[in-house]
Design a protein around this motif. Structure first.
Motif, short mmCIF file in Angstrom:
data_model
loop_
_atom_site.label_atom_id
_atom_site.label_comp_id
_atom_site.label_asym_id
_atom_site.label_seq_id
_atom_site.Cartn_x
_atom_site.Cartn_y
_atom_site.Cartn_z
N ASN A 76 8.65 -9.81 -12.24
CA ASN A 76 7.46 -9.12 -12.77
C ASN A 76 6.90 -8.15 -11.72
N ARG A 77 6.87 -8.62 -10.47
CA ARG A 77 6.34 -7.75 -9.41
C ARG A 77 7.18 -6.48 -9.32
N GLU A 78 8.49 -6.65 -9.41
CA GLU A 78 9.38 -5.48 -9.31
C GLU A 78 9.20 -4.55 -10.50
N GLN A 121 7.80 -0.63 -10.46
CA GLN A 121 8.57 0.50 -11.01
C GLN A 121 7.87 1.15 -12.19
N GLY A 122 6.99 0.37 -12.84
CA GLY A 122 6.41 0.84 -14.11
C GLY A 122 5.28 1.83 -13.99
N GLY A 123 4.71 1.97 -12.82
CA GLY A 123 3.60 2.92 -12.73
C GLY A 123 2.80 2.78 -11.44
N TRP A 124 1.62 3.38 -11.46
CA TRP A 124 0.70 3.24 -10.34
C TRP A 124 0.02 1.88 -10.46
N VAL A 125 -0.05 1.18 -9.35
CA VAL A 125 -0.56 -0.20 -9.40
C VAL A 125 -1.85 -0.31 -8.60
N ILE A 126 -2.89 -0.79 -9.27
CA ILE A 126 -4.19 -1.00 -8.63
C ILE A 126 -4.42 -2.51 -8.51
N HIS A 127 -4.77 -2.93 -7.33
CA HIS A 127 -5.05 -4.35 -7.09
C HIS A 127 -6.56 -4.54 -6.93
N LEU A 128 -7.15 -5.31 -7.83
CA LEU A 128 -8.58 -5.62 -7.69
C LEU A 128 -8.72 -6.95 -6.97
N THR A 129 -9.58 -6.98 -5.97
CA THR A 129 -9.82 -8.22 -5.23
C THR A 129 -11.31 -8.57 -5.30
N ALA A 130 -11.63 -9.78 -4.90
CA ALA A 130 -13.04 -10.19 -4.76
C ALA A 130 -13.08 -11.41 -3.85
N ARG A 169 -7.26 -22.74 -3.92
CA ARG A 169 -5.85 -23.15 -3.92
C ARG A 169 -4.97 -22.05 -4.54
N ILE A 170 -5.44 -21.48 -5.66
CA ILE A 170 -4.65 -20.44 -6.33
C ILE A 170 -4.56 -19.20 -5.43
N ALA A 171 -5.68 -18.86 -4.78
CA ALA A 171 -5.68 -17.69 -3.88
C ALA A 171 -4.67 -17.90 -2.76
N LYS A 172 -4.63 -19.11 -2.24
CA LYS A 172 -3.70 -19.42 -1.14
C LYS A 172 -2.25 -19.34 -1.62
N GLU A 173 -2.00 -19.93 -2.78
CA GLU A 173 -0.63 -19.92 -3.34
C GLU A 173 -0.13 -18.50 -3.57
N ARG A 174 -1.07 -17.61 -3.89
CA ARG A 174 -0.66 -16.23 -4.25
C ARG A 174 -0.83 -15.24 -3.11
N GLU A 175 -1.11 -15.76 -1.93
CA GLU A 175 -1.32 -14.89 -0.78
C GLU A 175 -0.14 -13.92 -0.61
N GLY A 176 -0.43 -12.66 -0.52
CA GLY A 176 0.62 -11.66 -0.29
C GLY A 176 1.31 -11.18 -1.55
N MET A 177 1.14 -11.90 -2.65
CA MET A 177 1.90 -11.55 -3.86
C MET A 177 1.39 -10.30 -4.56
N TYR A 178 0.16 -9.91 -4.24
CA TYR A 178 -0.39 -8.70 -4.88
C TYR A 178 -0.24 -7.47 -3.98
N ASP A 179 0.35 -7.69 -2.82
CA ASP A 179 0.33 -6.64 -1.79
C ASP A 179 1.20 -5.42 -2.07
N PHE A 180 1.99 -5.47 -3.12
CA PHE A 180 2.85 -4.34 -3.43
C PHE A 180 2.08 -3.20 -4.12
N ALA A 181 0.81 -3.42 -4.41
CA ALA A 181 0.02 -2.40 -5.13
C ALA A 181 -0.10 -1.10 -4.33
N ASP A 182 -0.35 -0.02 -5.05
CA ASP A 182 -0.52 1.29 -4.39
C ASP A 182 -1.93 1.43 -3.82
#
Ligand code: S3P
Length: 178
Positions: free
Chosen positions: A91-93, A97-106, A135-148
């Motif tokens: 999914n990340r890949e 490839q599918g477009g411009w990616v925006i990552h929202l954080t908080a 716990r979820i934030a920790k598990e997903r650490e780094g997984m959103y980092d591919f955003a533009d």
């Protein structure tokens, strides 16, 4: 120079405002707003919470990947995604490839506050909200980092986030194409 990319895709943890922002962006840009959770709900005739309860997380993830693929193959859109979409590498890949990616954080505390308002619609947050968010934030650490582009929404109103994304789109020449 701008590069032509197909979609505008918004990723991020639950409670970062993806859905609200996606909806508002569709009022400003000439593309429809699509959301992976909403597509699952439409097709299955049940809410995400009901889907989790009936079929479990694994089946949800599989459906989520199918919907993502379908939306990415469709017409140019603003696509918002469930927070866990990044758990699968494929999914990340595809998103990248599918477009411009925006990552929202908080900040986690902000996520907890926002999630409290709709905790019953988020099956993964049932129980001790703060502990689960951490716990979820920790598990997903780094997984959103591919955003533009990444935007911290903790202190922003949805309208301000939308303005920032519109400026990003302008810089990247993201506009209607024939
Ligand atoms: C999830 C996030 C939810 C929804 C499901 C699972 C997650 O979407 O897809 O409850 O794993 O983070 P939102 O991020 O829109 O709340």
């Amino acid at each position: 120079m701008s590069i032509e990319k197909k979609h505008l895709i918004i990723i991020g943890m639950m409670g970062t405002g993806k859905t609200t922002v996606g909806q508002k962006l569709a009022e400003e840009l000439p593309f429809p707003w699509k959301d992976t959770d909403r597509e699952i709900e439409k097709r299955s005739g049940m809410t995400v919470a009901q889907f989790f309860e009936r079929f479990g997380e694994e089946e949800f993830r599989s459906r989520e990947s199918d919907e993502l693929k379908r939306l990415l193959e469709g017409d140019r859109s603003i696509i918002t995604t469930g927070g866990g979409i990044v758990l699968k590498k494929e999914n990340r890949e595809r998103i990248k490839q599918g477009g411009w990616v925006i990552h929202l954080t908080a900040d986690p505390d902000v996520i907890v506050q926002r999630a409290k308002q709709a905790a019953d619609t988020r099956p993964l947050l049932l129980g001790n909200l703060r502990e689960k968010v951490m716990r979820i934030a920790k598990e997903r650490e780094g997984m959103y980092d591919f955003a533009d582009w990444s935007i911290d929404t903790s202190l922003l109103h949805p309208g301000q986030v939308v303005d920032e994304i519109l400026r990003f789109c302008e810089r990247k020449g993201f506009k209607a194409r024939s």
